[in-house]
Design a protein around this motif. Sequence first.
Motif, PDB file in Angstrom:
ATOM      1  N   PRO A 204       0.792  -1.239   0.000  1.00  0.00           N
ATOM      2  CA  PRO A 204       0.000   0.000   0.000  1.00  0.00           C
ATOM      3  C   PRO A 204       0.822   1.286   0.000  1.00  0.00           C
ATOM      4  O   PRO A 204       0.313   2.330  -0.383  1.00  0.00           O
ATOM      5  N   TYR A 205       2.073   1.211   0.392  1.00  0.00           N
ATOM      6  CA  TYR A 205       2.874   2.448   0.434  1.00  0.00           C
ATOM      7  C   TYR A 205       3.479   2.797  -0.920  1.00  0.00           C
ATOM      8  O   TYR A 205       4.142   3.822  -1.065  1.00  0.00           O
TER       9      TYR A 205
ATOM     10  N   THR B  52       4.406   4.023  -4.607  1.00  0.00           N
ATOM     11  CA  THR B  52       4.016   5.075  -5.537  1.00  0.00           C
ATOM     12  C   THR B  52       3.742   4.452  -6.903  1.00  0.00           C
ATOM     13  O   THR B  52       4.100   3.287  -7.159  1.00  0.00           O
TER      14      THR B  52
ATOM     15  N   LEU C   1       5.248   5.043  -9.546  1.00  0.00           N
ATOM     16  CA  LEU C   1       6.556   4.665 -10.091  1.00  0.00           C
ATOM     17  C   LEU C   1       6.934   3.242  -9.688  1.00  0.00           C
ATOM     18  O   LEU C   1       7.335   2.424 -10.514  1.00  0.00           O
ATOM     19  N   GLU C   2       6.795   2.947  -8.410  1.00  0.00           N
ATOM     20  CA  GLU C   2       7.173   1.627  -7.918  1.00  0.00           C
ATOM     21  C   GLU C   2       6.236   0.549  -8.459  1.00  0.00           C
ATOM     22  O   GLU C   2       6.667  -0.559  -8.788  1.00  0.00           O
TER      23      GLU C   2
ATOM     24  N   GLN D  64      -2.140  13.907 -18.639  1.00  0.00           N
ATOM     25  CA  GLN D  64      -1.289  15.005 -18.189  1.00  0.00           C
ATOM     26  C   GLN D  64       0.048  14.463 -17.687  1.00  0.00           C
ATOM     27  O   GLN D  64       0.066  13.477 -16.949  1.00  0.00           O
TER      28      GLN D  64
ATOM     29  N   VAL E 115       2.802  13.927 -15.202  1.00  0.00           N
ATOM     30  CA  VAL E 115       2.969  14.044 -13.755  1.00  0.00           C
ATOM     31  C   VAL E 115       4.218  13.253 -13.369  1.00  0.00           C
ATOM     32  O   VAL E 115       4.756  12.496 -14.177  1.00  0.00           O
TER      33      VAL E 115
ATOM     34  N   CYS F 111       6.742   9.377  -9.144  1.00  0.00           N
ATOM     35  CA  CYS F 111       7.323   9.133  -7.822  1.00  0.00           C
ATOM     36  C   CYS F 111       6.513   9.793  -6.727  1.00  0.00           C
ATOM     37  O   CYS F 111       6.718   9.505  -5.556  1.00  0.00           O
ATOM     38  N   LEU F 112       5.621  10.708  -7.093  1.00  0.00           N
ATOM     39  CA  LEU F 112       4.827  11.416  -6.083  1.00  0.00           C
ATOM     40  C   LEU F 112       3.332  11.149  -6.281  1.00  0.00           C
ATOM     41  O   LEU F 112       2.494  11.940  -5.851  1.00  0.00           O
ATOM     42  N   VAL F 113       3.000  10.062  -6.960  1.00  0.00           N
ATOM     43  CA  VAL F 113       1.599   9.681  -7.120  1.00  0.00           C
ATOM     44  C   VAL F 113       1.396   8.403  -6.313  1.00  0.00           C
ATOM     45  O   VAL F 113       2.142   7.433  -6.491  1.00  0.00           O
ATOM     46  N   LEU F 114       0.409   8.405  -5.447  1.00  0.00           N
ATOM     47  CA  LEU F 114       0.148   7.210  -4.649  1.00  0.00           C
ATOM     48  C   LEU F 114      -0.458   6.133  -5.537  1.00  0.00           C
ATOM     49  O   LEU F 114      -1.455   6.376  -6.229  1.00  0.00           O
TER      50      LEU F 114
ATOM     51  N   VAL G 234      -2.118   3.661  -4.649  1.00  0.00           N
ATOM     52  CA  VAL G 234      -3.445   3.340  -4.145  1.00  0.00           C
ATOM     53  C   VAL G 234      -4.501   4.309  -4.684  1.00  0.00           C
ATOM     54  O   VAL G 234      -5.683   3.987  -4.720  1.00  0.00           O
ATOM     55  N   ASP G 235      -4.070   5.453  -5.136  1.00  0.00           N
ATOM     56  CA  ASP G 235      -5.013   6.462  -5.641  1.00  0.00           C
ATOM     57  C   ASP G 235      -5.132   6.405  -7.168  1.00  0.00           C
ATOM     58  O   ASP G 235      -5.616   7.352  -7.783  1.00  0.00           O
TER      59      ASP G 235
ATOM     60  N   GLY H 153      -6.619   3.854  -8.961  1.00  0.00           N
ATOM     61  CA  GLY H 153      -7.689   3.001  -9.468  1.00  0.00           C
ATOM     62  C   GLY H 153      -8.550   3.751 -10.480  1.00  0.00           C
ATOM     63  O   GLY H 153      -8.921   4.904 -10.262  1.00  0.00           O
TER      64      GLY H 153
ATOM     65  N   ARG I 292      -7.758   5.006 -13.245  1.00  0.00           N
ATOM     66  CA  ARG I 292      -7.119   6.085 -14.020  1.00  0.00           C
ATOM     67  C   ARG I 292      -6.373   5.521 -15.221  1.00  0.00           C
ATOM     68  O   ARG I 292      -6.161   4.322 -15.348  1.00  0.00           O
TER      69      ARG I 292
END
Lengths: 341, 823, 184
Positions: free
Chosen positions: C19-20, C22, C24-25, C55, C57, C60-63, C65-66, C68, C70
């Motif tokens: 869950p942690y 990004t 990127l990972e 867009q 982005v 590395c700074l996109v979660l 978990v957030d 879904g 997209r």
Amino acid sequence: MMRLPNFRFVAPTSVHEAAELLTSSSGDAMLVAGGTDLLPNMKRRQQTPGTLVGLRHIAELRAISNGDGLTIGAGLTLADLVRTQKVRESYGALWQAAAQVATPQLRNMGTLGGNLCLDTRCNYYDQNYEWRKAIDFCMKKDGGTCWVAPSSTKCLAVSSTDTAPALLALGASITLVSANGSRRIALSDLYRNDGIHYLTRQPNEILTAVHLPESTGWRSAYWKLRRRGAFDFPVLSAAAAAKIAGDGTVESARIVLGAVSSRPIEVAPAASLLVGHALTDEAIARAADAAAQPSRPMDNTDFTLVWRKRMTRVFVTYALRELRGDDVRDLRRRVSRQELL
Amino acid sequence: MNIIGTPRRRVDGRAKVTGQTKFADDVMLPRMVHCKLLRASVPHARIVRIDASRAAAHPGVHLVLTGEDFPIPYGILPVSQDEHALARGIVRFVGDPVAAVIARDEQTAADALDLVVVEYEALRTFAGPADSLAHPTPRIHEYGDTGNIHKLVSLQFGDVEQALAGADRVFEDAFFYQGNTHLPIEQHAAVAARDPDGKLVLWSSTQTPHYVHRALAKTLAMPAAHIRVIATPNGGGFGGKSDPFNHEMVVAKAALVLDRPVKICLTREEVFYCHRGRHPVLMQFTTGVKNDGTITGMHVKTLLDGGAYGSYGVASTFYTGALQTVTYHIPAYKFQGCRVFTNKPPCGPKRGHGTPQSRFGQEIQLDKIAEALAQDPAELRLRIVEQPETLTANYLRVGTIGLSQCIRRVTRAADWSNTFRKLPHGRGVGLACSSYLSGAGLAIYWNDMPHSGVQLKIDRSGGVTAFCGATEIGQGSDDVLVACVAEVLGIDPLDIRPVTGDTDLTPVDLGSYSSRVTLMMGNAAIQAAERARDLLADAVSRKIGVPKDRLVFADRRVFDTEDGSKGVTFSEAVCLAEAAFGTIGTVGAYTPPKSAAKFKGGGVGPSPTYSYSAAIVEVDVDPDTGWTHVPRVWIAHDIGRSINPVLVRGQVEGSVYMALGEALMEEQIFRRLPPRLSGALVHKFPSMLEYKSPTTLDMPEVFTDLIENPDPRGPFGAKEVGQGPLLPVMPAIANAVYDAVGVRIDEVPITPEKILKALDAKAAGKAPRYGPAGFPEIPWPEPLRVAPPWAGGDGTADDKGLRAEGKGLNAESRTPKATSVPS
Amino acid sequence: MVQITLTVNAEPVDAAFAPYKTLLEVLREDLNLCGTKHGCELGECGACAVLLDGQPVLSCLVLGVDCGGRTVTTVEGLASDGRLHPLQETFADLGAAQCGYCTPGFLVTAKALLDEHPRPTRDQIRDALSGNLCRCTGYQQIYEAVEAAIGQAGPKGPALRDTRTDASSVRRPGPFGPGTDQSR
């Protein structure tokens, strides 16, 4: 690769739901909108919230409404803000400030609310856990000393938001919402001159909207000092706005300094020197001298503090010349590395 | 010449634009576990105790390693075997690796690092050269010339004192060049595993797989034959990946112990700690000139802040004094260099290795000399350019010299005669020149073997595989390899598969450093290809009855130059050759010519040939703020011959980019907390945000010109381009700032603060300058005296007792103790 | 473990990850899409840029978990129908990729630029790419590659083009500037 610490993620779809989540999380929750400030801090273990409340799914935070002035949802991305015609036409300082935040990708992610609530910054603080351990940490996080000035009883981390000085010059106010209700305050009242407790926002409050007054007759400009044309936070900024009569007389004015203190500084005495005068070189010089007085840069950002202090006057001058209508394109190209027109 | 000189898509272009280039961190293997390093949090201390038991017991942790596990030291130079994979007894800078945790994932490993208890006993902190010169003890290392002085060099070629006495004017100037780092976008990464036979394989983002191979064999006490090092394409190197590194040793050891793949990818902060970047150098130039600008003699003194380990530092020290003589004729030359140890990440080779610092001083001083003599600095330089095909005072054999053409081209393009000293106040132009090696003449370790080897496997299908140990770091070495082979064999570059940087599969090439690859690998590739061509030509000649010397290899055919219809396809030619001679495989090798310098220390500086560059930079300086804007740069580079002009231009413009960063904003600097409160000495900002690399918006327009004047020593006439074009840019900017606002900034980076301070000084009637005040006393040894070639010298030292055949870097056990004779 | 469904390079993908992580990972470690690179993981270099809902982005700074539901485009998704995107062709031809490590981030960012402004000026290109650091090129060959792709990246997707080098499309670096004759 730097990794985030573990956290729980919740994604409410309304401000009300988000406020409830904040209240129920007993202070262990943080809001995340664009993530461009919080997530690097989490990777460096400057902040390790147990719960992240994602604001991306709350449509009302992205609303823009015209009316008496302009109301901008705090969740609007900086890129969307820059694309908003009304901002570009009527609130030049905000447009120039938003357009200079970080980089295009980060502006696609970062929000107006996030930039206003940006954590204060300091070369002793914005470092990995291991680095901070090597200096035995600092007052702002895990330590007792402010290494910027070891005798200081107060953290001297620097307010590094671009949009706040611009919005202060434009006379903005904001709405804060919690589970208990909402309050509207002057943006100026959001900030405190304390690197740790730099916001008056309560931990259970959400900054939902920014309100700008009617702008007829006003002009504004924002000048940002940084080493490079992109990426860098301001290490000094000057925002100015003035209502100018048809004959060129300043009827009302505001001058705000950014990144030379733990909060943006409105320099009312300097602005008042302009009122009743045209923006002549002499008037601008008087105001710029006065505006530079409260500038107190410290040795915790890029560039030397002595030079940043000296540049304060210069950058206020640039902003006031732009208000006067000078052609600053060449200056912008050299100083800002872009024309920003 | 179908391929050489023609702009072409590089052979690995498609892989790079589709994301398929496999960098070290892209190596993902089954059962792979992850490694993190615990690094010292104190700058200089004795390790009293390490307790890793809690970390080892942490769920998910497979292994914890400490200095106990690495008794054998290593280091890139034989004379500086001063590193251990993990610290043993002493830590020497904040960031020095102390322990390693290998765990199921990176986060678990990072969590467990916090459980390793290390007790330190603080030692005196050496923050800079002043500390290291003032306090010989405690010694940061138990070796070195004396106290905390790592290396002292003192060389004299001819009677410099007399030369200065005979000058019309003598100029003495001090300069300071701040340290900076490579900042490749790719962070160092490595993966180690046992292969199915139990042997060790290491994939690493390294520029020098051969040297890593040697270091691994030594440190792990394993037969080199049981170790395979694969240099993955580097996501930028610039010199920062040319040492063997701690993390490589650690994952190799861990993979052997655990018998499963182990990966490490450094964080950006850790990359700053690996460093090996530009040494901060304080220097003094004393130069005698005749009134016409002719140099009579020069005395250069340099003081290098080396950081905590040797790295390439002995070579770096020599390099600060080596190449002054290859641009302009200097009849008598004296060089004294000193490198000290300090408690900071080790410095080493960054693009230009040791020469940009002193080039900065030399070219600014020339500008001052021209001003004082009321001469145009371009014309002055044209008058004193060294002659081609000569031996310099310090026995460097220069080949072709295109410097005069470079100067003429840039001055014409920049409209120099109408701009220099003629632009309005605040605008200015500055000129500077430089030269660089096309490959170091000596290997890192003493040996008589080739520096580069190429093997070709030629297939009856018409395909060719070219094997070479050279390392693709973005510069295009794979492309140069296939271009040279394709040109000789008359086939398309894409018909050739390059296999490079793999110690199991490829013959040794020493690595991507010292701008050596194009010249050395290229020559080896040509030799291998010519041998193959010879075999094919024999077979074809017999088959079609055309004399061998009339056969042409072009357009994937072998045909009669007098009758194009008489011939065979390339693949038919291979079949004929295979039938005649058996399986076709050829080899080529390149060994640089013997150096003319036979004195001790003469091993640093010689090269098969040298490239030359000249640059003019235009600046806008705001006299009220010091703010500096660079709108345009013109640069001409003597490339000899472009193998692929697209790549050559990329190297020139990339050099200008990196140079602008160094000149204007980049600094690897450190913060010492108030000593009464803290012993901390930390990197000021080990991040890409605060270490300022120019963005698109900061980059000026660059106008590149290539001087094509083939050098017979280079492959198809090619010389280097990866490093030389960086060198003239920094001094050109300083000279342009002077032209713009009349102040001298005698150090980099040239920041607005410094310009404004100099302008303030000027306004106050003081010296219109910002820079170091002078040069400290150093206990120089008696100089080694070598008579220049024109004084009857033969390249040996006058004192035959000190004579050693150019083995300065290699004499592991023979490093003489310096005699402390004050100068 | 978190489980989400998202669209990656025009294909629906189910991803399960810690869950942690990004984006990127998740892309590199869980979806095996290693084309997206990283240089700092803190939003300070631009190497990890991807297109998220069109867009650019920083992944590395996109979660993760957030993400879904997209839409993500990485460098692996730029080619279509077996043909490279025109930007990939021009980047490869014109020296815009040296070490190639920052290249995926530049490519997706440049694609977004051309999608929004089909005929950008040099200044617009500089501005759009100002969040991507390149240590190798000095950017000039990157601008030229973007300019060379102008007009080829129509809304219908990449134009037909042979993937082999077309020598005539490669401008010779002449004296003081590209596109001029080298002989003097």
